[in-house]
Design an enzyme around this catalytic site. Structure first.
Site, mmCIF file in Angstrom:
data_model
loop_
_atom_site.group_PDB
_atom_site.id
_atom_site.type_symbol
_atom_site.label_atom_id
_atom_site.label_comp_id
_atom_site.label_asym_id
_atom_site.label_seq_id
_atom_site.Cartn_x
_atom_site.Cartn_y
_atom_site.Cartn_z
ATOM 1 N N CYS A 1 -88.466 18.448 65.259
ATOM 2 C CA CYS A 1 -88.868 19.762 65.762
ATOM 3 C C CYS A 1 -89.157 19.700 67.266
ATOM 4 C CB CYS A 1 -90.060 20.297 64.963
ATOM 5 S SG CYS A 1 -90.349 22.072 65.196
ATOM 6 N N GLU B 1 -89.348 15.622 56.636
ATOM 7 C CA GLU B 1 -90.465 15.029 55.893
ATOM 8 C C GLU B 1 -90.869 15.859 54.686
ATOM 9 O OE1 GLU B 1 -92.555 17.363 59.301
ATOM 10 O OE2 GLU B 1 -90.653 16.338 58.933
ATOM 11 N N GLY C 1 -90.157 17.264 68.765
ATOM 12 C CA GLY C 1 -89.611 15.965 69.160
ATOM 13 C C GLY C 1 -88.168 16.072 69.612
ATOM 14 N N HIS D 1 -87.611 19.884 59.665
ATOM 15 C CA HIS D 1 -88.660 18.962 59.213
ATOM 16 C C HIS D 1 -88.212 18.225 57.951
ATOM 17 C CE1 HIS D 1 -92.068 20.212 61.830
ATOM 18 N NE2 HIS D 1 -91.379 21.339 61.903
#
Length: 545
Positions: free
Chosen positions: A378, A516, A380, A514
């Site tokens: 994101c 994760e 990042g 994302h």
């Protein structure tokens, strides 16, 4: 007909109601039952989307675009049911629904009150989320005794009366502290917590007692006597080395059998071989790698809960002990990226706001120049684009309009228009409210052939979850690509950049979404798994030097 398990917590907060609920749900799922979990949060916010991660922890995004409590992340990691916007309700959302009905005149001029209007809305939302499942586990946030929780407790008290004891049971999670100086466990806090619960009309059917050490049979008998709970239904839940051991710990004490019996459920015997496999794999670690997490909320690990778990899952599936080293981005901004010298890989997670951005950019520059494996998520990815634009393309002062609206080179800007998860068009501008207005939920992403991203995922199209307002400015894409940036992933309509990588780097990937949120301990996530494998290779190469 759906059966309900209501889970409350007492004595102190942060006992792990979400983990306990998810673990029991995993056992029931292993018995062939269709299980869902619902979280009721007492705060007045409509959702946690605008709350500080320091106060709330991470915001978990569901596939249908709901911004929810981090406990829904635990739920999805433990059970195979995909959570939706129907799995998390707050006091704010409940009151908002009731007030909208009052404004429409739905109450026919009556006086709107907590009982029955708020409690009826709570019951309606619970039943909405539970529809079509064999079992719905409903976790009440907060601690018994908090004034904020009372409407929810009253609602579930009413549901027990309406449904009967064979369709609704209460499980109370409580703390049994161990006093090291006397070498004793103290049952009094649990007794008082249950007394508080009984004073509002709720008698627990099961107690799960959190403690540092297993409770003795004498302690369990004492708790049973003073709380009016059967001795067999007083469950000892001691601290575990891994949260993924908890389904086995609860199953060993026959919690699932107690629940099945009380709810008159027809279910096969539990097959927990999948969970045993996860625990066995977690015990095998052939190497330790250090991964730097460069963020702005590093003082609270829960702010990055799903990323932490995704890295753990990747470690489980690569026989790697992943040691996460948290770096405050502002410290790197002040003292430089040489702080990262001993690191095997660098991860820059998502976030909002200008604070710490320059530190993240320095960390990314270090990863690019020193060939350290890098994963950006994101923000990042956005900071990776800024770093590349400034230091490779030569666009001095390049920035996102989120941080500097007057920048000469706005390589990232506000997304003004996109298609939502359900196919509807969304339009935003700078004056739009912050709450619930981002690009949210599962979105299709096309991966370019011959790229690292395509190799990692092993397929041409993926669905990943988003939570952002800003995107790469297409005006600068040609210039970025000309200087070596690879656009490896694009949105379904090809209008938005979703993934980037570098041609001259061993492992440099960044994504706008994302990943994760879709990792689980049974399978891991390919992006995190390959990232950890890259960290292992980098670690081995460092050892050779």
């Amino acid at each position: 007909m759906t059966k309900y398990i209501f889970i409350t917590g007492g004595v102190v907060s942060s006992l792990g109601k979400g983990i306990a609920a998810a673990s029991l749900a995993a056992i029931l799922e292993a018995r062939g039952l269709r299980v869902t979990l619902i979280k009721l949060d007492p705060y007045i916010n409509v959702d946690p989307g605008t709350m500080s991660p320091f106060q709330h922890g991470e915001v978990f995004v569901t596939n249908d675009g709901a911004e929810t409590d981090l406990d829904l992340g635990h739920y999805e990691r433990f059970v195979k049911t995909t959570m939706t916007k129907r799995n998390n309700f707050t006091s704010g959302k409940i009151y908002e629904n009731v007030i909208k009905k009052e404004r429409r005149g739905d109450y026919l001029g009556g006086t709107v009150q907590v009982i029955p209007h708020i409690t009826n809305e709570i019951k309606r939302c619970i039943k909405l989320g539970a529809d079509a499942f064999d079992v719905a586990m409903v976790e009440i946030g907060g601690t018994v005794g908090d004034i904020e929780s009372l409407p929810f407790l009253e609602a579930i008290r009413q549901m027990r009366i309406e449904l009967g004891s064979q369709r609704a049971i209460f499980i109370h999670l409580t703390l049994v502290p161990y006093i090291a100086t006397s070498g004793e466990t103290k049952t009094k806090p649990t007794q008082h917590s249950v007394k508080e619960l009984r004073s509002i009309g709720i008698q627990p059917d099961v107690l799960i007692c959190r403690s540092e050490k297993p409770l003795s049979m004498a302690d369990r008998a004492k708790i049973a006597l003073f709380t009016n709970v059967e001795k067999e239904a007083v469950i000892s839940l001691e601290d575990a080395n891994s949260i993924y051991q908890i389904p086995m710990i609860l199953h060993a004490q026959h919690l699932d059998e107690i629940v099945v019996k009380k709810l008159s459920l027809e279910a096969k015997q539990a097959d927990l071989s999948e969970w045993q496999r996860v625990v066995d794999m977690q015990a095998v670690q052939t190497m330790t790698v250090k991964i730097a997490m460069v963020g702005k909320y590093t003082e609270l690990n829960d702010a990055y809960k799903s990323i932490n778990e995704a890295l753990l899952h990747a470690g489980i599936h690569t026989e790697t002990k992943v040691e996460i080293i948290y770096f405050d981005a502002e410290m790197i901004e002040k003292h430089g990226a040489l702080l990262l010298e001993s690191i095997d890989a660098i991860l820059v997670p998502g976030g909002f706001g200008e604070r710490g951005v320059e530190g993240k950019i320095k960390a990314i520059q270090y990863a690019r120049e020193h060939k350290v494996p890098f994963l950006g998520i994101c923000l990042g990815m956005q900071t990776a684009v800024i770093e590349f634009a400034r230091n490779v393309v030569g666009l001095t002062g390049a920035n996102s309009t989120e941080f500097n609206k007057e920048t000469l080179y706005p390589v990232l800007g506000l997304i003004s228009e996109w298609m939502d998860a359900d196919g509807s068009k969304q339009i935003r501008d700078e004056n739009t409210d912050l709450g619930g207005t981002m690009r949210l939920g599962g979105q299709y992403c096309h991966l370019a052939e011959g790229t690292l991203a395509r190799k990692v995922y092993g397929k041409p199209q993926i669905i990943e979850r988003h939570r952002h307002r800003y995107e790469v400015n297409n005006k600068y894409v040609d210039s970025l690509v000309k200087h070596g940036l690879i656009i490896s992933g694009r949105s379904a309509d090809n209008s938005l950049v979703e993934m980037i990588e570098l041609a001259d780097h061993p492992w440099f990937l960044a994504c706008q979404f994302h990943p994760e949120f879709t990792s689980n301990p049974r399978d891991s996530h390919p992006l995190f798994k390959e990232f950890v494998l890259a960290a292992r290779i980098h670690h081995q190469e460092k050892d050779k030097k």
